[in-house]
Design an enzyme around this catalytic site. Structure first.
Site, short mmCIF file in Angstrom:
data_model
loop_
_atom_site.label_atom_id
_atom_site.label_comp_id
_atom_site.label_asym_id
_atom_site.label_seq_id
_atom_site.Cartn_x
_atom_site.Cartn_y
_atom_site.Cartn_z
N GLU A 142 0.71 -12.76 12.87
CA GLU A 142 1.27 -11.57 13.51
C GLU A 142 1.17 -10.44 12.47
O GLU A 142 1.54 -10.63 11.31
CB GLU A 142 2.75 -11.80 13.87
CG GLU A 142 2.95 -12.84 14.94
CD GLU A 142 2.32 -12.45 16.28
OE1 GLU A 142 2.25 -11.24 16.58
OE2 GLU A 142 1.88 -13.36 17.01
N SER A 147 -7.53 -5.57 -5.23
CA SER A 147 -8.69 -6.06 -4.49
C SER A 147 -9.95 -5.90 -5.34
O SER A 147 -9.97 -5.10 -6.27
CB SER A 147 -8.85 -5.29 -3.17
OG SER A 147 -9.37 -4.00 -3.43
N ASP A 150 0.83 -1.21 0.00
CA ASP A 150 0.00 0.00 0.00
C ASP A 150 0.86 1.26 0.00
O ASP A 150 1.98 1.25 0.51
CB ASP A 150 -0.93 -0.02 1.23
CG ASP A 150 -2.12 0.90 1.07
OD1 ASP A 150 -2.34 1.40 -0.05
OD2 ASP A 150 -2.82 1.13 2.07
N SER A 173 -8.46 -4.64 5.01
CA SER A 173 -9.00 -4.37 3.67
C SER A 173 -9.42 -5.62 2.89
O SER A 173 -9.07 -5.79 1.72
CB SER A 173 -8.01 -3.54 2.83
OG SER A 173 -7.73 -2.32 3.46
N TRP A 177 2.87 7.94 -2.50
CA TRP A 177 4.30 8.09 -2.83
C TRP A 177 4.45 8.91 -4.12
O TRP A 177 5.27 9.81 -4.19
CB TRP A 177 4.94 6.71 -2.99
CG TRP A 177 6.40 6.77 -3.29
CD1 TRP A 177 7.42 6.92 -2.40
CD2 TRP A 177 7.00 6.71 -4.60
NE1 TRP A 177 8.62 6.96 -3.06
CE2 TRP A 177 8.40 6.83 -4.41
CE3 TRP A 177 6.51 6.57 -5.89
CZ2 TRP A 177 9.31 6.81 -5.47
CZ3 TRP A 177 7.41 6.55 -6.97
CH2 TRP A 177 8.78 6.66 -6.74
N ARG A 205 -0.62 8.88 -10.03
CA ARG A 205 -0.66 7.66 -9.22
C ARG A 205 0.02 6.47 -9.90
O ARG A 205 0.68 5.66 -9.26
CB ARG A 205 -2.12 7.29 -8.89
CG ARG A 205 -2.83 8.32 -8.04
CD ARG A 205 -4.27 7.89 -7.77
NE ARG A 205 -4.30 6.58 -7.13
CZ ARG A 205 -4.17 6.38 -5.83
NH1 ARG A 205 -4.03 7.41 -5.02
NH2 ARG A 205 -4.19 5.17 -5.34
N ASN A 236 -10.96 -2.48 -5.59
CA ASN A 236 -10.15 -1.58 -6.42
C ASN A 236 -10.76 -1.29 -7.80
O ASN A 236 -10.37 -0.35 -8.48
CB ASN A 236 -8.72 -2.11 -6.60
CG ASN A 236 -7.86 -1.99 -5.36
OD1 ASN A 236 -6.99 -2.83 -5.09
ND2 ASN A 236 -8.07 -0.95 -4.57
N TRP A 237 -11.78 -2.09 -8.20
CA TRP A 237 -12.49 -1.78 -9.47
C TRP A 237 -13.16 -0.42 -9.37
O TRP A 237 -13.47 0.19 -10.38
CB TRP A 237 -13.56 -2.83 -9.79
CG TRP A 237 -13.02 -4.19 -10.09
CD1 TRP A 237 -13.21 -5.32 -9.35
CD2 TRP A 237 -12.24 -4.60 -11.23
NE1 TRP A 237 -12.58 -6.40 -9.93
CE2 TRP A 237 -11.98 -5.99 -11.09
CE3 TRP A 237 -11.73 -3.93 -12.34
CZ2 TRP A 237 -11.23 -6.71 -12.02
CZ3 TRP A 237 -10.98 -4.65 -13.26
CH2 TRP A 237 -10.74 -6.03 -13.10
N ARG A 246 1.75 -4.79 6.26
CA ARG A 246 1.09 -3.76 5.44
C ARG A 246 1.95 -2.50 5.46
O ARG A 246 2.35 -2.04 6.53
CB ARG A 246 -0.32 -3.43 5.96
CG ARG A 246 -1.01 -2.39 5.06
CD ARG A 246 -2.47 -2.21 5.35
NE ARG A 246 -3.08 -1.37 4.30
CZ ARG A 246 -4.33 -1.43 3.92
NH1 ARG A 246 -5.14 -2.30 4.48
NH2 ARG A 246 -4.81 -0.64 2.97
N GLY A 284 0.07 5.39 -4.46
CA GLY A 284 -0.51 6.67 -4.88
C GLY A 284 0.05 7.84 -4.09
O GLY A 284 0.44 8.87 -4.66
C1 IPE Z 1 -5.61 -2.79 -0.40
O1 IPE Z 1 -5.16 -1.49 -0.59
C2 IPE Z 1 -5.56 -3.54 -1.69
C3 IPE Z 1 -4.24 -3.74 -2.26
C4 IPE Z 1 -3.10 -3.45 -1.72
C5 IPE Z 1 -4.26 -4.35 -3.56
P1 IPE Z 1 -6.19 -0.27 -0.74
O2 IPE Z 1 -5.35 0.96 -0.81
O3 IPE Z 1 -7.10 -0.52 -1.88
O4 IPE Z 1 -6.99 -0.36 0.61
P2 IPE Z 1 -7.98 0.68 1.32
O5 IPE Z 1 -9.12 0.88 0.40
O6 IPE Z 1 -7.21 1.92 1.57
O7 IPE Z 1 -8.38 0.00 2.58
C1 IPE Z 2 -1.44 0.16 -3.38
O1 IPE Z 2 -1.23 1.52 -3.40
C2 IPE Z 2 -1.66 -0.43 -4.75
C3 IPE Z 2 -3.03 -0.88 -5.04
C4 IPE Z 2 -4.03 -0.85 -4.22
C5 IPE Z 2 -3.26 -1.41 -6.36
P1 IPE Z 2 -2.43 2.56 -3.47
O2 IPE Z 2 -2.72 2.80 -4.90
O3 IPE Z 2 -3.54 2.10 -2.65
O4 IPE Z 2 -1.76 3.86 -2.85
P2 IPE Z 2 -2.42 4.87 -1.82
O5 IPE Z 2 -2.94 4.06 -0.69
O6 IPE Z 2 -3.51 5.58 -2.56
O7 IPE Z 2 -1.30 5.77 -1.43
MG MG Z 3 -4.06 2.36 -0.71
#
Ligand code: IPE
Ligand code: IPE
Ligand code: MG
Length: 248
Positions: free
Chosen positions: A208, A66, A21, A197, A26, A34, A69-70, A189, A24
């Site tokens: 753990e 996930s 995670d 998530s 970063w 992103r 994520n769609w 994480r 985006g």
């Molecule tokens: C969880 O990250 C899914 C993946 C790392 C693929 P998200 O960034 O989508 O999680 P939420 O929505 O912030 O909980």
């Molecule tokens: C994790 O990074 C990658 C995926 C969920 C695909 P994010 O894209 O969720 O990055 P943040 O959480 O928005 O910084």
């Molecule tokens: Mg994220």
């Protein structure tokens, strides 16, 4: 003493699960879109996979996409799916060189056909590797996993192939998409978020949990070593008292 040599190789987690995670955030920090973060996250995938294999970890599961994520902007979803195809094709040689087998969990058939195809190819081309298994969680949702397992078992009961009384933890585990894979002992994480998530809810029951403030694109081998060292300092009690554990 360097970090790697502080790890007790006889007490490694067999299975490490990672919620990658912070891509985006970063990218935003660097004034970039992103997708730039997702692209740079590939290097971290390589580092963690390689470091885990070198140590002797047997399974690494990476949460790559996930089901939720769609709901991201269409442009980002498409870019992620394209990056997946590209990365899968590019990394197969490295996986073979490192003797790593690829697997995937999730509702895979709902992935775009190009992604699905690249994934199946990767799985097929690495199926005989034996040093470590890299599991990609794609279009994965733990609630989906539990539901599909329940449906499978319900069907088996309806067909009289299974007696409902015999559904125990082993039978249920074997109906999950992670069938045959031991539960993760350590879940990492990145990015400072402290939630699951919808990742491996059943399988993480006694894992753990390790939360790192580092954004995924900056996660390196040393960060994995730190997580494992932290894991090895913990007392895993499984409901017992500390005194009971010391005695046995
Ligand atoms: C969880 O990250 C899914 C993946 C790392 C693929 P998200 O960034 O989508 O999680 P939420 O929505 O912030 O909980
Ligand atoms: C994790 O990074 C990658 C995926 C969920 C695909 P994010 O894209 O969720 O990055 P943040 O959480 O928005 O910084
Ligand atoms: Mg994220």
């Amino acid at each position: 003493m360097d970090l790697k040599s502080q790890i007790n190789l006889d007490a490694l987690p067999k299975h490490i699960a990672v919620i990658m995670d912070g891509n985006g955030r970063w990218a935003k920090q660097h004034g970039k879109p992103r997708v730039f973060g997702h692209r740079n996250g590939v290097k971290s995938v390589r580092e963690v996979t390689e470091a885990a294999a070198e140590l002797g970890v047997q399974y690494v599961t990476l949460y790559a996409f996930s089901t939720e994520n769609w709901n991201r902007p269409q442009l980002e979803v498409t870019a992620l799916m394209t990056l997946l195809v590209e990365t899968l094709r590019k990394e197969i040689n490295t996986l073979n060189k490192n003797n790593i087998r690829l697997k995937a969990i999730g509702d895979l058939k709902k992935l775009p056909s190009k992604t699905y195809k690249a994934l199946l190819e990767g799985i097929e081309n690495t199926k005989n590797n034996s040093r470590m298994t890299l599991v990609l969680a794609l279009n994965y949702s733990a609630k989906w996993d539990i539901l599909q397992a329940t449906r499978k078992l319900a069907d088996a009961v309806a067909q009289q192939e299974l007696n409902s009384e015999s559904i125990d933890e082993t039978v249920f585990s074997n109906a999950l998409s992670t069938q045959g894979i031991p539960d993760p002992e350590l879940m990492i994480r990145t990015s400072g978020e402290a939630r699951i998530s919808n990742f491996l809810l059943w399988q993480l029951a006694y894992a753990e949990l390790y939360f790192s403030p580092i954004f995924w694109p900056e996660f390196r081998k040393a960060n994995l070593y730190e997580a494992i060292i932290d894991f090895q300092r913990r007392e895993r009690r499984f409901g017992k008292t500390s005194e009971q554990l010391i005695k046995s």
